[in-house]
Every structure is written in structure tokens, then in C-alpha cells.
Scaffold this active site. Sequence first.
Site, short mmCIF file in Angstrom:
data_model
loop_
_atom_site.label_atom_id
_atom_site.label_comp_id
_atom_site.label_asym_id
_atom_site.label_seq_id
_atom_site.Cartn_x
_atom_site.Cartn_y
_atom_site.Cartn_z
N ARG A 1 0.84 -1.20 0.00
CA ARG A 1 0.00 0.00 0.00
C ARG A 1 0.88 1.25 0.00
O ARG A 1 2.02 1.23 0.45
CB ARG A 1 -0.89 0.01 1.24
CG ARG A 1 -1.91 -1.10 1.23
CD ARG A 1 -3.04 -0.83 2.16
NE ARG A 1 -2.60 -0.44 3.50
CZ ARG A 1 -3.25 0.42 4.27
NH1 ARG A 1 -4.35 1.00 3.84
NH2 ARG A 1 -2.80 0.70 5.47
N LYS B 250 4.33 -10.21 10.21
CA LYS B 250 3.50 -10.20 9.01
C LYS B 250 3.84 -11.41 8.13
O LYS B 250 4.99 -11.63 7.77
CB LYS B 250 3.77 -8.89 8.26
CG LYS B 250 2.87 -8.67 7.07
CD LYS B 250 2.78 -7.18 6.77
CE LYS B 250 2.14 -6.90 5.45
NZ LYS B 250 1.84 -5.49 5.23
N ARG C 59 -1.92 1.47 14.28
CA ARG C 59 -0.81 1.02 15.15
C ARG C 59 -1.34 0.81 16.55
O ARG C 59 -2.21 1.56 17.00
CB ARG C 59 0.29 2.11 15.21
CG ARG C 59 1.02 2.34 13.90
CD ARG C 59 2.03 1.23 13.60
NE ARG C 59 2.64 1.37 12.30
CZ ARG C 59 2.17 0.85 11.16
NH1 ARG C 59 1.05 0.17 11.15
NH2 ARG C 59 2.79 1.00 10.02
#
Length: 319
Positions: free
Chosen positions: A116, A181, A314
Amino acid sequence: MLTLLKLLKDGKFHSGQDLGAALGVSRSAVWKQLQQMESALGVEVHKVRGRGYRLAQPISLLNEAEIQAAAPSLDWPVQIFDSIDSTNVAAIRSINLRVPVPLIVLAERQTAGRGRRGRKWVSPFGENIYYSLALRIEGGMRQLEGLSLLVGLAVLKTLKEVGVSAVGLKWPNDVLVGRRKIAGVLLELLGDPADVCHVVIGVGLNVNMRASDEVDQEWTSVYIETGIPSNRNELVARLSTNIAAYLAVHQDQGFGAFREEWEKNHLWQGRAVSLFTGLEATEGVVLGIDSQGALLLDVGGVQKSFSGGELSLRLRDDT
Ligand code: ATP
Ligand code: BTN
């Protein structure tokens, strides 16, 4: 260079003479090509006097026939590149050239894989899945609502099926194991979303990656989580089957049907977070998502909803 890699892919020894004969070049040219291959593709080759060369690890390359054999009911054609800038960009090019869709675009590596907001998706050769599905969307905005979150659910299901049990989602597009991730989803839209348009569903999924100097946040892979190397063709087949199943329900019932399942898998449900739009932050507590996939936050006692591609979440303790 890839012909040489394909000759070596079984991880067994091959003599310089056999490799040279298969490639129609001298033994010293084989040696040069091996060195180029090691540095360009990041694969490790072992050389043993008297036996020849072998890859440090056998490598299974992407293969359309294998993918189709593993997902016989799926009739989406698959285009595979050894190397491409970005599978999303390749899918967009195909749409612009009016190549029929649905179409799956895969690559062994990406030289300009994108995340992104222009971020880079690290995409080494032969290790992971770089997947783009080009689709035509005819039902207007409703068919697009929550689509990226829905794809996250399909990725999550695929990972659970292959034994990555502790996997969860982070709004809007990340698939994580704890804080690490393992996959990301990037949707790109072409045309008029209120009318007929095309969407490219991009999925980057770390499969056999064991090390990377390049990824600048905590990450993991199926191999790191399970200790077992995966067959990427089989994983692509599973992923496509799961995406197809989720899309079929989404088309009939909209994203609302998945809201509960998504919230159940949201790792940050109930957590105190900061939501960034550029440099501006909103502090709140995650309440969940709405039936369009927008994030719901409790901001000072008031429920607010947030959507849009520029938002970044976050944990408050992390910022
Ligand atoms: P957010 O979307 O909330 O801003 P994010 O920091 O993960 O989260 P994204 O734009 O979603 O940002 O993803 C891109 C980021 O993913 C890169 O900036 C990099 O930190 C990370 N990344 C890049 N390649 C990989 C990879 N192969 N595996 C895991 N993470 C990667
Ligand atoms: C993210 O987390 O920001 C999304 C990452 C998406 C990466 C995939 S890899 C296949 C497809 N091609 C790209 O260039 N990006 C997506």
C-alpha cells in the site's frame, strides 16, 4: 539462467559436463552462469569435486498444470512469469489489453512488488507466492465493499489449512502471526466503481522464505511457522479455491455476511490504537468493523467509522 536452475531444481548433483551438454555451452560457461544465478536469484549452489553441482535446497517452481490438477473445479487461467515488475501491474496490463478475466497472474519473483501507499513488497525468487487475480465487477459499489477484508479471510483460511494456526488479521489488509507479518493484500481498481469496473486482487504470501535482510518490519513465513517446506502450486490452488468460495457468498450476500467472522479473527479487537492519516493520528479503542468493512473506533466515548486506502493502524503501546 532459468534453464540452468530448472536443470538443478531436484537438489541432486549434476556434473558440469552434463549441464554444459544440456545447455550447449562449455563447462567454464556453466560455472559463470552458476555464479550469475547465485547472485541474481539468491539461490545457493554447492560444488563438490568429482560430483558436480547441486542446489543447497531443492526448488519446486510454479506450474500451471500442477495448480489446475490441485484445483480441478477452478477454471481460472493462470499466467506465470519467471520475473516481472509486479503481478498486480501485469494483471492491469492484461486488463487494458482486454485479455479475458478472471485471470490469475503469478511470478517467481517481483522486481517492483508493491504494497500500500507505494511501499515495497519484498519478493525474492522461488520462495513465496506473488499472486494477482483480475476480475470484472458488474454489481457496482456493493460488490467492492469489504473486498480486501474478505480476501484477508480467504488467505487466513488457506494458512490455517496448512497448519499456521495462530494466524490473525489486522485492519485493513495485513495477515499476521502475533506481530509478524506473513501476508498482505493489495486491491487495485480500474474503471468506474459505480458501474462496470475491474479489480486486481493482489496477495503476497510468505511461504518458504527463511531469511531476509530487506523486510523492514517483523515478518514470518509458512516454513518458519510450521517447519515444513510447502508446495507453492498446491497453496496457490487452495488460495484460489478459498477466494472463489468467499467471492461467491460476497456476491450474493455482501460483506455483512462476513463481519462476525472477520471480527473474530481481528488480532486488535478491543485494543487501544492510533489510526494514522499521514501524520495525523486519531486515538481510540477498536470496536470492530461495519457491514462495509470500515473500521469502528471508540474515540473518547463516541463511535466513529473510518475507511479509505491511506489509513494505517498502530497499537497505542507501540507508537
Ligand atoms: P499498514 O497497512 O497498517 O500501514 P504495514 O506497515 O504492514 O501496515 P503495508 O503498506 O500494508 O504497511 O505493507 C507494506 C510493508 O510490508 C512494507 O513497508 C514492509 O515493511 C512490509 N513488507 C514488505 N515485504 C514484505 C514481505 N515479503 N513480508 C512481510 N512484510 C513485508
Ligand atoms: C501490503 O501489505 O501492503 C500489500 C502487499 C501486497 C503484495 C502483493 S504481491 C502480489 C501483488 N503484486 C504486487 O505488486 N503487490 C501484490
